[in-house]
Design a protein around this motif. Structure first.
Motif, mmCIF file in Angstrom:
data_model
loop_
_atom_site.group_PDB
_atom_site.id
_atom_site.type_symbol
_atom_site.label_atom_id
_atom_site.label_comp_id
_atom_site.label_asym_id
_atom_site.label_seq_id
_atom_site.Cartn_x
_atom_site.Cartn_y
_atom_site.Cartn_z
ATOM 1 N N GLU A 5 11.258 30.303 -49.946
ATOM 2 C CA GLU A 5 11.641 29.586 -48.937
ATOM 3 C C GLU A 5 11.294 30.459 -48.328
ATOM 4 O O GLU A 5 11.457 31.336 -47.570
ATOM 5 C CB GLU A 5 13.194 29.860 -49.122
ATOM 6 N N HIS A 6 11.050 28.837 -47.115
ATOM 7 C CA HIS A 6 10.744 30.126 -45.254
ATOM 8 C C HIS A 6 12.202 30.003 -44.877
ATOM 9 O O HIS A 6 13.157 29.401 -44.667
ATOM 10 C CB HIS A 6 10.192 28.923 -44.630
ATOM 11 N N THR A 7 12.479 31.065 -44.528
ATOM 12 C CA THR A 7 13.845 31.560 -43.405
ATOM 13 C C THR A 7 13.504 31.504 -42.153
ATOM 14 O O THR A 7 12.176 32.532 -42.265
ATOM 15 C CB THR A 7 14.317 32.783 -43.870
ATOM 16 N N ASP A 52 19.546 34.457 -40.978
ATOM 17 C CA ASP A 52 20.011 34.905 -42.135
ATOM 18 C C ASP A 52 20.365 35.631 -43.023
ATOM 19 O O ASP A 52 19.390 36.856 -43.779
ATOM 20 C CB ASP A 52 19.283 33.599 -43.148
ATOM 21 N N VAL A 53 21.564 35.948 -42.257
ATOM 22 C CA VAL A 53 22.077 37.474 -42.419
ATOM 23 C C VAL A 53 23.355 38.274 -43.326
ATOM 24 O O VAL A 53 23.981 36.601 -43.402
ATOM 25 C CB VAL A 53 21.656 38.792 -42.188
ATOM 26 N N GLU A 54 23.327 38.676 -44.608
ATOM 27 C CA GLU A 54 25.201 38.732 -44.824
ATOM 28 C C GLU A 54 25.617 40.130 -43.904
ATOM 29 O O GLU A 54 25.239 40.562 -43.978
ATOM 30 C CB GLU A 54 24.316 39.181 -46.081
ATOM 31 N N LEU A 55 27.207 39.202 -43.804
ATOM 32 C CA LEU A 55 27.978 40.493 -43.387
ATOM 33 C C LEU A 55 28.577 41.200 -43.999
ATOM 34 O O LEU A 55 28.470 40.379 -44.980
ATOM 35 C CB LEU A 55 28.299 40.168 -41.785
#
Length: 77
Positions: free
Chosen positions: A5-7, A25-28
Motif C-alpha cells: 500500500e502507498h501511504t 498514518d501514525v498510531e497514537l
C-alpha cells in the motif's frame, strides 16, 4: 509498486504558540501504551498542558497565553 500500500509521509508541524499538528498514518498511544483512537487524518496534539481533551488540543493554549520559544531560526542568507 509491488502490491504494498502507498501511504503518505508523516508530517509533524509545531504551531507557533499552539499545538503540534500530526498529518499522516501514525498510531497514537497513551502513556500506558494503549492506542488512542483518531477521528481525523490530521490531529492537533496539546503541548501547553491545559487541554481538557489530552492528548488532543482544545484551544486552551489561547486562554492561558501559552508561548513557545522553540521555533527553528532561519539559516543566514
Amino acid at each position: 509498486m509491488t502490491g504494498a500500500e502507498h501511504t503518505a509521509p508523516v508530517v509533524i508541524t509545531p504551531c507557533e504558540n499552539g499545538p503540534i499538528l500530526v498529518r499522516g498514518d501514525v498510531e497514537l498511544r497513551d502513556s500506558a501504551g494503549r492506542p488512542v483512537p483518531r477521528r481525523r487524518a490530521t490531529v492537533a496534539l496539546c503541548r501547553c498542558g491545559a487541554s481538557a481533551l489530552k492528548p488532543f488540543c482544545d484551544g486552551s493554549h489561547k486562554a492561558i497565553g501559552f508561548r513557545t520559544d522553540d521555533e527553528v531560526p532561519l539559516p543566514p542568507r
